[in-house]
Write an enzyme that holds these catalytic residues in place. Structure first.
Site, PDB file in Angstrom:
ATOM      1  N   SER A   1       0.697  -0.887  -0.253  1.00 63.08           N
ATOM      2  CA  SER A   1       0.192  -0.446  -0.446  1.00 63.08           C
ATOM      3  C   SER A   1       0.626   1.217  -0.320  1.00 63.08           C
ATOM      4  O   SER A   1       2.065   0.993   0.705  1.00 63.08           O
ATOM      5  CB  SER A   1      -1.354   0.040   1.188  1.00 63.08           C
ATOM      6  OG  SER A   1      -2.132  -0.944   1.552  1.00 63.08           O
TER       7      SER A   1
HETATM    8  N1  SAH Z   1      -0.878  -4.930   3.941  1.00 61.46           N
HETATM    9  C1  SAH Z   1      -0.110  -4.320   2.493  1.00 61.46           C
HETATM   10  C2  SAH Z   1      -0.697  -4.574   1.876  1.00 61.46           C
HETATM   11  C3  SAH Z   1      -1.627  -5.557   1.514  1.00 61.46           C
HETATM   12  S1  SAH Z   1      -2.143  -5.708  -0.837  1.00 61.46           S
HETATM   13  C4  SAH Z   1       0.569  -3.425   2.341  1.00 61.46           C
HETATM   14  O1  SAH Z   1       1.297  -3.859   3.983  1.00 61.46           O
HETATM   15  O2  SAH Z   1       1.183  -2.922   1.697  1.00 61.46           O
HETATM   16  C5  SAH Z   1      -3.689  -6.292   0.140  1.00 61.46           C
HETATM   17  C6  SAH Z   1      -3.910  -8.127  -0.359  1.00 61.46           C
HETATM   18  O3  SAH Z   1      -4.746  -8.245   1.078  1.00 61.46           O
HETATM   19  C7  SAH Z   1      -3.138  -8.785  -0.408  1.00 61.46           C
HETATM   20  O4  SAH Z   1      -1.858  -9.443  -0.172  1.00 61.46           O
HETATM   21  C8  SAH Z   1      -4.527  -9.813  -1.261  1.00 61.46           C
HETATM   22  O5  SAH Z   1      -3.854 -10.953  -1.273  1.00 61.46           O
HETATM   23  C9  SAH Z   1      -4.825  -9.975   0.720  1.00 61.46           C
HETATM   24  N2  SAH Z   1      -6.036  -9.861   0.784  1.00 61.46           N
HETATM   25  C10 SAH Z   1      -7.351 -10.152  -0.299  1.00 61.46           C
HETATM   26  N3  SAH Z   1      -8.168 -10.765   0.494  1.00 61.46           N
HETATM   27  C11 SAH Z   1      -8.050 -11.252   1.648  1.00 61.46           C
HETATM   28  C12 SAH Z   1      -8.970 -12.093   2.552  1.00 61.46           C
HETATM   29  N4  SAH Z   1     -10.295 -12.255   2.278  1.00 61.46           N
HETATM   30  N5  SAH Z   1      -7.643 -12.665   3.493  1.00 61.46           N
HETATM   31  C13 SAH Z   1      -6.581 -12.328   3.838  1.00 61.46           C
HETATM   32  N6  SAH Z   1      -6.215 -11.938   2.893  1.00 61.46           N
HETATM   33  C14 SAH Z   1      -6.825 -11.600   1.447  1.00 61.46           C
END
Ligand code: SAH
Length: 281
Positions: A125
């Site tokens: 993010s």
């Molecule tokens: N927190 C991260 C951002 C990751 S992007 C950072 O530090 O930048 C969002 C993530 O959410 C992705 O890896 C995606 O696979 C995950 N995601 C989407 N739906 C989800 C769900 N139902 N349960 C767990 N993770 C999920």
């Protein structure tokens, strides 16, 4: 010259020492929460404010000798200039080395205020949005948050920042490849209060409930009821959610507070997160 301590090392959490009061948040000097922890990470404490006339502005693409401290300080100053006022959040952001969470080919961009690819179609993010969401989650209160659930570990960056702001963090990821990668990225940081879970975050994680905070890094059509069920009374949830704006659907940040009298929701700025999906992969 001071001996460089070896890596891995432990970061310092917000509640471990008093957070300095901040008057002008755009001043880089105000963001230096824990120089001791920074030097524990095997690099010099951020050189800030009046003590560092020449090094405070460094172009993001030319980190001096692979030391990203100055560009990270710049990133945090920009986030503060965007309006994030919670000094504890800013201090935590200045402690976590974002470049460790992306591919080495992207290191030069790691401290720009952008999302970056982390594999499997997902992104780390935007740091400005991470800071904003963490500020909303903390409600600008002093001290550590209690237990927090994060949905969407991704590469683990936000989880690392959260671990400095909360007593306990459970972070869930539905993609095995990213869950494993986050574990690798986080291992050297030895954050004992951070627990990575491979699972579908749509169902939350009932075993850790109730949570003082729940934060989602992926956006759905609505907030799953499991999340509000697992939120403590007095707790707060921050998540991107799709909302109809005229004829269009727009993802916005939603804040839900659970009070003794029920749920209270407020809607904030537009955001662009990857979709919240169900099931494991
Ligand atoms: N927190 C991260 C951002 C990751 S992007 C950072 O530090 O930048 C969002 C993530 O959410 C992705 O890896 C995606 O696979 C995950 N995601 C989407 N739906 C989800 C769900 N139902 N349960 C767990 N993770 C999920």
């Amino acid at each position: 010259m001071k001996q460089r301590p070896s890596f891995p090392a432990q970061l310092e959490r917000a509640g471990d020492r008093p957070v300095p009061a901040v008057k002008a948040v755009t001043k880089v000097q105000a963001l230096d929460l824990a120089p001791a922890a920074a030097s524990k990470l095997g690099r010099p404490a951020p050189v800030v404010g009046a003590r560092a006339p020449a090094r405070t502005v460094v172009p993001a693409r030319t980190p001096a000798h692979g030391d990203f401290a100055a560009v990270r300080t710049n990133m945090v100053a920009k986030i503060a200039a965007q309006g994030v006022v919670d000094a504890t959040v800013l201090a935590a952001m200045s402690q976590v080395e974002r470049h460790r969470f992306v591919d080495s080919a992207l290191h030069a961009q790691a401290y720009e205020d952008t999302s970056l690819p982390i594999g499997l179609g997902q992104t780390i993010s935007k740091p400005g949005v991470v800071a904003r969401m963490l500020e909303l989650l903390r409600k600008q209160r002093p001290g550590l948050l209690g237990r927090v659930l994060e949905i969407g570990t991704g590469c683990g960056y936000q989880a690392a920042v959260l671990s400095l702001l909360a007593s306990e963090v459970y972070s869930m990821e539905r993609l095995r490849g990213l869950h494993d990668r986050a574990r690798e990225n986080l291992r050297p940081l030895r954050l004992a209060n951070l627990h990575l879970l491979f699972g579908d975050g749509m169902a939350g994680f009932a075993k850790g409930a109730p949570y003082a905070g729940i934060i989602a890094a992926a956006g759905g059509e609505a907030v799953p009821q499991a999340w509000t069920d697992q939120l403590a009374v007095g707790g707060r949830l921050v998540a991107p959610v799709a909302m109809a704006v005229g004829a269009h659907t727009q993802q916005v940040l939603v804040v839900i507070d659970k009070t003794a009298r029920g749920l209270r929701q407020s809607v904030h700025e537009a955001v662009h997160f990857v979709p919240l999906k169900s099931g494991l992969a």
